[in-house]
Design a protein around this motif. Structure first.
Motif, PDB file in Angstrom:
ATOM      1  N   ASP A 162      47.048  36.866   6.710  1.00  0.00           N
ATOM      2  CA  ASP A 162      46.838  35.916   5.623  1.00  0.00           C
ATOM      3  C   ASP A 162      46.989  34.485   6.154  1.00  0.00           C
ATOM      4  O   ASP A 162      47.762  34.238   7.086  1.00  0.00           O
ATOM      5  N   VAL A 163      46.306  33.562   5.527  1.00  0.00           N
ATOM      6  CA  VAL A 163      46.546  32.136   5.758  1.00  0.00           C
ATOM      7  C   VAL A 163      47.500  31.664   4.670  1.00  0.00           C
ATOM      8  O   VAL A 163      47.249  31.869   3.485  1.00  0.00           O
ATOM      9  N   LEU A 164      48.607  31.037   5.078  1.00  0.00           N
ATOM     10  CA  LEU A 164      49.647  30.657   4.122  1.00  0.00           C
ATOM     11  C   LEU A 164      49.700  29.159   3.839  1.00  0.00           C
ATOM     12  O   LEU A 164      50.476  28.722   2.983  1.00  0.00           O
ATOM     13  N   SER A 165      48.897  28.385   4.546  1.00  0.00           N
ATOM     14  CA  SER A 165      48.846  26.945   4.290  1.00  0.00           C
ATOM     15  C   SER A 165      47.471  26.422   4.655  1.00  0.00           C
ATOM     16  O   SER A 165      46.784  26.990   5.509  1.00  0.00           O
ATOM     17  N   ALA A 166      47.087  25.345   4.005  1.00  0.00           N
ATOM     18  CA  ALA A 166      45.781  24.742   4.253  1.00  0.00           C
ATOM     19  C   ALA A 166      45.953  23.228   4.320  1.00  0.00           C
ATOM     20  O   ALA A 166      46.201  22.581   3.305  1.00  0.00           O
ATOM     21  N   PRO A 167      45.826  22.642   5.508  1.00  0.00           N
ATOM     22  CA  PRO A 167      45.983  21.191   5.635  1.00  0.00           C
ATOM     23  C   PRO A 167      44.773  20.433   5.128  1.00  0.00           C
ATOM     24  O   PRO A 167      43.667  20.977   5.040  1.00  0.00           O
ATOM     25  N   GLU A 168      44.984  19.174   4.792  1.00  0.00           N
ATOM     26  CA  GLU A 168      43.867  18.292   4.477  1.00  0.00           C
ATOM     27  C   GLU A 168      43.097  18.016   5.765  1.00  0.00           C
ATOM     28  O   GLU A 168      43.661  17.991   6.854  1.00  0.00           O
ATOM     29  N   GLU A 169      41.811  17.806   5.643  1.00  0.00           N
ATOM     30  CA  GLU A 169      41.004  17.549   6.827  1.00  0.00           C
ATOM     31  C   GLU A 169      41.428  16.264   7.529  1.00  0.00           C
ATOM     32  O   GLU A 169      41.895  15.306   6.906  1.00  0.00           O
ATOM     33  N   THR A 170      41.299  16.271   8.835  1.00  0.00           N
ATOM     34  CA  THR A 170      41.475  15.095   9.686  1.00  0.00           C
ATOM     35  C   THR A 170      40.347  15.126  10.715  1.00  0.00           C
ATOM     36  O   THR A 170      39.721  16.173  10.918  1.00  0.00           O
ATOM     37  N   PRO A 171      40.065  14.023  11.394  1.00  0.00           N
ATOM     38  CA  PRO A 171      39.031  14.056  12.430  1.00  0.00           C
ATOM     39  C   PRO A 171      39.291  15.121  13.487  1.00  0.00           C
ATOM     40  O   PRO A 171      38.355  15.809  13.920  1.00  0.00           O
ATOM     41  N   ASP A 172      40.540  15.287  13.897  1.00  0.00           N
ATOM     42  CA  ASP A 172      40.861  16.279  14.922  1.00  0.00           C
ATOM     43  C   ASP A 172      40.644  17.703  14.405  1.00  0.00           C
ATOM     44  O   ASP A 172      40.103  18.562  15.115  1.00  0.00           O
ATOM     45  N   ILE A 173      41.068  17.958  13.167  1.00  0.00           N
ATOM     46  CA  ILE A 173      40.878  19.286  12.576  1.00  0.00           C
ATOM     47  C   ILE A 173      39.391  19.587  12.445  1.00  0.00           C
ATOM     48  O   ILE A 173      38.931  20.677  12.795  1.00  0.00           O
ATOM     49  N   ASN A 174      38.642  18.632  11.945  1.00  0.00           N
ATOM     50  CA  ASN A 174      37.203  18.848  11.754  1.00  0.00           C
ATOM     51  C   ASN A 174      36.491  19.095  13.083  1.00  0.00           C
ATOM     52  O   ASN A 174      35.598  19.952  13.177  1.00  0.00           O
ATOM     53  N   LYS A 175      36.883  18.359  14.096  1.00  0.00           N
ATOM     54  CA  LYS A 175      36.265  18.534  15.412  1.00  0.00           C
ATOM     55  C   LYS A 175      36.523  19.932  15.946  1.00  0.00           C
ATOM     56  O   LYS A 175      35.612  20.598  16.468  1.00  0.00           O
ATOM     57  N   LYS A 176      37.757  20.407  15.794  1.00  0.00           N
ATOM     58  CA  LYS A 176      38.104  21.737  16.311  1.00  0.00           C
ATOM     59  C   LYS A 176      37.411  22.836  15.528  1.00  0.00           C
ATOM     60  O   LYS A 176      36.866  23.785  16.104  1.00  0.00           O
ATOM     61  N   GLN A 177      37.406  22.735  14.201  1.00  0.00           N
ATOM     62  CA  GLN A 177      36.830  23.801  13.384  1.00  0.00           C
ATOM     63  C   GLN A 177      35.301  23.814  13.413  1.00  0.00           C
ATOM     64  O   GLN A 177      34.686  24.824  13.067  1.00  0.00           O
ATOM     65  N   SER A 178      34.704  22.726  13.838  1.00  0.00           N
ATOM     66  CA  SER A 178      33.248  22.705  13.977  1.00  0.00           C
ATOM     67  C   SER A 178      32.796  23.337  15.294  1.00  0.00           C
ATOM     68  O   SER A 178      31.597  23.584  15.486  1.00  0.00           O
ATOM     69  N   ASN A 179      33.749  23.589  16.182  1.00  0.00           N
ATOM     70  CA  ASN A 179      33.456  24.206  17.477  1.00  0.00           C
ATOM     71  C   ASN A 179      33.697  25.708  17.381  1.00  0.00           C
ATOM     72  O   ASN A 179      34.831  26.144  17.202  1.00  0.00           O
ATOM     73  N   GLU A 180      32.635  26.504  17.483  1.00  0.00           N
ATOM     74  CA  GLU A 180      32.771  27.945  17.289  1.00  0.00           C
ATOM     75  C   GLU A 180      33.676  28.618  18.322  1.00  0.00           C
ATOM     76  O   GLU A 180      34.129  29.741  18.113  1.00  0.00           O
ATOM     77  N   TYR A 181      33.937  27.941  19.429  1.00  0.00           N
ATOM     78  CA  TYR A 181      34.787  28.528  20.466  1.00  0.00           C
ATOM     79  C   TYR A 181      36.266  28.163  20.281  1.00  0.00           C
ATOM     80  O   TYR A 181      37.140  28.736  20.917  1.00  0.00           O
ATOM     81  N   LEU A 182      36.534  27.182  19.411  1.00  0.00           N
ATOM     82  CA  LEU A 182      37.903  26.714  19.213  1.00  0.00           C
ATOM     83  C   LEU A 182      38.443  26.989  17.810  1.00  0.00           C
ATOM     84  O   LEU A 182      39.654  27.023  17.603  1.00  0.00           O
ATOM     85  N   ARG A 183      37.563  27.177  16.864  1.00  0.00           N
ATOM     86  CA  ARG A 183      37.983  27.283  15.474  1.00  0.00           C
ATOM     87  C   ARG A 183      38.679  28.620  15.184  1.00  0.00           C
ATOM     88  O   ARG A 183      38.772  29.505  16.032  1.00  0.00           O
ATOM     89  N   GLY A 184      39.153  28.738  13.938  1.00  0.00           N
ATOM     90  CA  GLY A 184      39.826  29.959  13.520  1.00  0.00           C
ATOM     91  C   GLY A 184      38.908  31.169  13.607  1.00  0.00           C
ATOM     92  O   GLY A 184      37.688  31.055  13.460  1.00  0.00           O
ATOM     93  N   THR A 185      39.523  32.315  13.822  1.00  0.00           N
ATOM     94  CA  THR A 185      38.780  33.570  13.932  1.00  0.00           C
ATOM     95  C   THR A 185      39.347  34.584  12.960  1.00  0.00           C
ATOM     96  O   THR A 185      40.313  34.295  12.237  1.00  0.00           O
ATOM     97  N   HIS A 186      38.790  35.787  12.962  1.00  0.00           N
ATOM     98  CA  HIS A 186      39.314  36.821  12.060  1.00  0.00           C
ATOM     99  C   HIS A 186      40.715  37.252  12.475  1.00  0.00           C
ATOM    100  O   HIS A 186      41.459  37.808  11.675  1.00  0.00           O
ATOM    101  N   ARG A 187      41.084  36.985  13.735  1.00  0.00           N
ATOM    102  CA  ARG A 187      42.440  37.318  14.198  1.00  0.00           C
ATOM    103  C   ARG A 187      43.433  36.190  13.908  1.00  0.00           C
ATOM    104  O   ARG A 187      44.616  36.428  13.703  1.00  0.00           O
ATOM    105  N   ASN A 188      42.953  34.985  13.920  1.00  0.00           N
ATOM    106  CA  ASN A 188      43.813  33.822  13.682  1.00  0.00           C
ATOM    107  C   ASN A 188      43.067  32.828  12.783  1.00  0.00           C
ATOM    108  O   ASN A 188      42.652  31.762  13.219  1.00  0.00           O
TER     109      ASN A 188
END
Length: 214
Positions: free
Chosen positions: A99-125
């Motif tokens: 489960d995901v237990l928290s959801a942060p507000e977007e930031t430039p760093d968060i958006n950059k990471k999650q837009s990268n398919e190799y760095l963003r969250g996966t079904h495991r994390n």
């Protein structure tokens, strides 16, 4: 607990604080009853409580039936959150390992990471991110989720669990919090009232007791 009983208990705490607040006090040009003042400041105390109390003390609300926008080829999507959404309690898509237990507000760093398919969250994390978007010609808060396997079938994006803590704008007939949280919330409300009357010393004394309770 009934709201009337909660207010009565907050008044008792204020009296114990010996903060020189009687049944009414002059605020500006009006005489304001302290009970009414407690009702007015309760929403602020609630929001402060959500930040510091254990999340399990708050009774969650489901948003599993909220509007879901799926980008199946990208393995991502987002949920249009209820207007009274305050914080995430628990969220899980079918296929996620945890489960995901928290959801942060977007930031430039968060958006950059999650837009990268190799760095963003996966079904495991998995990862969830809050953003404001334009939806049906209105500004709404949405929660983006990352991620699921890429596919052409949007039907694979199924919400398994979606719970949040709702914002409070008024003190209703009941105080909706676990029994463990009632006493700390009453003290926090009392501290909020004292702070509003610029009685910082008394407020700090009460806040120190809250830390002992949680």
């Amino acid at each position: 607990m009934l709201a009337a009983d909660f207010i009565k208990h907050v008044l008792e705490i204020l009296n114990e604080a010996d903060a020189s607040i009687s049944g009414a006090e002059l605020v500006g040009a009006e005489m304001v009853n302290i009970s009414t003042y407690i009702e007015k400041l309760y929403p602020a105390a609630w929001r402060a409580a959500v930040k510091i109390f254990p999340r399990t003390w708050f009774l969650p609300v489901s948003f599993a039936n909220a509007t879901k926008i799926v980008n199946a080829p990208d393995g991502t999507g987002y949920i249009i959150l209820p207007v009274d959404f305050l914080v995430l309690s628990s969220f899980k898509m079918t296929g996620w390992k945890i489960d995901v237990l928290s959801a942060p507000e977007e930031t430039p760093d968060i958006n950059k990471k999650q837009s990268n398919e190799y760095l963003r969250g996966t079904h495991r994390n998995p990862v969830c991110v809050l953003r404001y978007i334009s939806f049906n010609n209105a500004l709404r808060k949405a929660m983006y989720y990352y991620s699921l396997p890429k596919t052409t079938d949007a039907g694979t994006h199924v919400i398994e669990k979606a719970l949040y803590v709702a914002n409070v704008t008024t003190l209703g007939t009941d105080v909706d919090i676990d029994d463990n949280g009632l006493e700390p919330l009453a003290y926090l409300t009392a501290a909020t009232v004292l702070t509003s009357f610029e009685k910082e010393t008394a407020a700090k004394a009460i806040e120190s007791k809250i830390l002992e309770m949680i």
